[in-house]
Scaffold this motif. Sequence first.
Motif: not given
Length: 452
Positions: A253, A256-257, A287
């Motif tokens: 994550r 991806l953020t 996500r």
Amino acid sequence: MRRRGRVLASADRALAAAGQASQRGQRRWRHSLRLRLVTLFVVLAVALMAVFVGGMKSALSSTGWREVARPLLVDYMDRVVVELGSPPDVARAQALVDRLPIALHIEGPKVNWDSHPGRSDRRGWFSDRWRERGAPDDPWFVRPTADGHRITFGWSPRMWQHQPSNADWITAVLALGLILLAYALVHKLLKPLDDIRKGADRFGRGDFAQAIPLRRRDELGDLAHRINTMAHDLEGMLDAKRALLLALSHELRSPLTRARLNAELLPDTPEGAAERAALLRDLNEMRDLISDLLESERLASPHAALQREPVDLTALVREVVAEQAEGPQVQLDLPEALPVRPLDRTRVRLLVRNLLDNALRYSAGAPQPPRISLRTEGKGVLLEVRDFGPGVDEAQLEHLTEPFYRTDSARQRATGGVGLGMYLCRLVAEAHGGRLEVRNAQPGLAISALLI
């Protein structure tokens, strides 16, 4: 005729009940190791007793024993005849009968006397019985004298007077007591099996706090120790798996953020607007995919722990519907007085949202919007979401709740995800002790989730 029919119906019900009771007894006997062991002990005891009694009877009734006992009895009777005199003395005969457990019957030209007149039953005076057997002159029981008298010997009735009249009942009670004692001993012997069964149930639910107690140091105690060791190893593996899931969630994550943030910072130019929108859409899809994968892995594990709390399911459904852009079009059939139930709010919200998204996605061009209904069923509550779209083929219904399964025509990747939504809904329902059912409502598809 009516009365006869009622009688026949009652007889049929009685026979059916008896058959069911017999089947329950057979299942209990097959399932209970204690009952089978006690039955085996009883059968072995009866068989050993039968063999022993039969062997002793055969040995005592054999020709060898008779040949050994015959001269002793003949000599004893000859001595008794001599002691009685010639002609036989009734007083001596009476003294002999009073002193010994025998019966005498004297018949002849001068003396006719019976020590037990009128007693010719098999336990007292049984010379008639021996005559009926065709042995009236058997020298074991009948002795002639020189003066023409005939003396017949038998057992005295007083031999049986001290025998308990309830000996059969005492024997039955003692046998039953021994069987119950054997059952109690077997129950105590197999007590560790109950502890092992309860411990296996706890370990299956993911509860490793209490180990199986070690009551003995025999094979069952060793088995309990090995299962405790296995449970300890499984607990370590599950903890490592949870740690890996958390690390995977964080490690995937985070980039991806950052990628989404960098995409947001791209210049807002007409040339790059379409590319940025496509990039953001792909990142959001990745996500959601990671979130669904992690959540499905948690729920698919038998050790998934629900965070139950009192939930007003009616209010929760209204909240999820209000969050949708097409929410005002959804038909709601929700009872106002539905009791509050202990549910996992986050997982149930995920269930309702996925079912509603699925219904809205495939209701394009349908004659009416989707419908959500709630009602109690048994000890749980049944949530049903129905769309009025084209539905699916009957052959595909059973596959809709499998992971990564998508139908081949209307439900393509362009209109849906990767096939985890329905799978997650099934896992949420099963984690709450219920089930998820899918059926063609003609028109449309109806999906019902039972939560307990």
